[in-house]
Write an enzyme that holds these catalytic residues in place. Sequence first.
Site, PDB file in Angstrom:
ATOM      1  N   HIS A 113       3.690  -2.380   3.060  1.00 29.22           N
ATOM      2  CA  HIS A 113       3.715  -1.010   2.520  1.00 29.22           C
ATOM      3  C   HIS A 113       5.008  -0.754   1.758  1.00 29.22           C
ATOM      4  O   HIS A 113       6.095  -0.993   2.288  1.00 29.22           O
ATOM      5  CB  HIS A 113       3.597   0.012   3.650  1.00 29.22           C
ATOM      6  CG  HIS A 113       2.264  -0.030   4.346  1.00 29.22           C
ATOM      7  ND1 HIS A 113       1.963  -0.986   5.291  1.00 29.22           N
ATOM      8  CD2 HIS A 113       1.152   0.735   4.196  1.00 29.22           C
ATOM      9  CE1 HIS A 113       0.705  -0.785   5.711  1.00 29.22           C
ATOM     10  NE2 HIS A 113       0.193   0.240   5.059  1.00 29.22           N
ATOM     11  N   HIS A 156      -5.301   9.391   0.722  1.00 27.17           N
ATOM     12  CA  HIS A 156      -5.196   8.483   1.866  1.00 27.17           C
ATOM     13  C   HIS A 156      -6.141   8.937   2.973  1.00 27.17           C
ATOM     14  O   HIS A 156      -5.759   9.131   4.142  1.00 27.17           O
ATOM     15  CB  HIS A 156      -3.759   8.381   2.379  1.00 27.17           C
ATOM     16  CG  HIS A 156      -3.478   7.058   3.036  1.00 27.17           C
ATOM     17  ND1 HIS A 156      -3.572   6.867   4.391  1.00 27.17           N
ATOM     18  CD2 HIS A 156      -3.155   5.850   2.510  1.00 27.17           C
ATOM     19  CE1 HIS A 156      -3.287   5.592   4.667  1.00 27.17           C
ATOM     20  NE2 HIS A 156      -3.041   4.966   3.551  1.00 27.17           N
ATOM     21  N   ASP A 166       0.812  -1.214   0.000  1.00 28.04           N
ATOM     22  CA  ASP A 166       0.000   0.000   0.000  1.00 28.04           C
ATOM     23  C   ASP A 166       0.850   1.271   0.000  1.00 28.04           C
ATOM     24  O   ASP A 166       2.012   1.267   0.415  1.00 28.04           O
ATOM     25  CB  ASP A 166      -0.881   0.026   1.261  1.00 28.04           C
ATOM     26  CG  ASP A 166      -2.021  -0.969   1.204  1.00 28.04           C
ATOM     27  OD1 ASP A 166      -2.056  -1.817   0.292  1.00 28.04           O
ATOM     28  OD2 ASP A 166      -2.888  -0.885   2.103  1.00 28.04           O
ATOM     29  N   ASP A 167       0.200   2.338  -0.432  1.00 25.31           N
ATOM     30  CA  ASP A 167       0.644   3.734  -0.242  1.00 25.31           C
ATOM     31  C   ASP A 167       1.671   4.224  -1.257  1.00 25.31           C
ATOM     32  O   ASP A 167       2.164   5.335  -1.146  1.00 25.31           O
ATOM     33  CB  ASP A 167       1.170   3.997   1.177  1.00 25.31           C
ATOM     34  CG  ASP A 167       0.113   3.757   2.248  1.00 25.31           C
ATOM     35  OD1 ASP A 167      -1.040   3.464   1.875  1.00 25.31           O
ATOM     36  OD2 ASP A 167       0.446   3.860   3.439  1.00 25.31           O
TER      37      ASP A 167
HETATM   38 ZN   LIG Z   1      -2.578   3.082   3.263  1.00 25.46          ZN
END
Ligand SMILES: [Zn+2]
Length: 217
Positions: free
Chosen positions: A163, A73, A18-19
């Site tokens: 992440h 986010h 993620d991210d």
């Molecule tokens: Zn996230």
Amino acid sequence: MRQVRLPAGEKLIALTFDDGPWPVTTEAVLDILKRYQARATFFWVGKNLERYPQIARKVVEAGHAVGDHTWSHQYHKVTPQAAAKEIDSTAALIARDTETSTRLFRPPGGNLKNGLAKYALSKGYTVVMWSVSSADTDPKAPWTAFADNVLRGARPGTIVLMHDGGGDRRRTLEALPVILEGLQQQGYRFVSVPELLAQAQPQELEASRARPAQARP
Ligand SMILES: [Zn+2]
């Protein structure tokens, strides 16, 4: 959806990141995944994708799946209009920059109650949670703890949260080869979320589509 029930003997795991996209770490993750012939799924933040489209293209070119993780986010409660903007603008940028489309959505923070997941479901997205967290956003834990979390928790059909963006992910890069090595030795193969869903037993898939809002927080 947090994990899927697989036919007996199918040892598949879906790693998710993620991210990103994120400088340095996303490409380092790609290199490590390639060494293990592992496919994964990347949930992108729109504003990061806007900054790093060239990194995003490398993810898609390497054969990984991508999903929508909102524009900014967003953790907080949003109006339906704001949810639409967060999710649709990110999807549009994914389409423009990588010529791919996604119907996978992961709510930031795993928050299923702030309006984002509801909007995503209304638009036909599969809301993808996770059944094992590496806990790699812990600011203090050593990378060995991330690897232990995944190696201890993994079962066939597990979706793993990690992440590649949003901060300093050097410890995730340390943990990832240990995770891949350990699970590969146990006979696991690493697939994208769409590939995992394709192997799911039909009744399990039906249930997860029908009742995503009842998933545990
Ligand atoms: Zn996230």
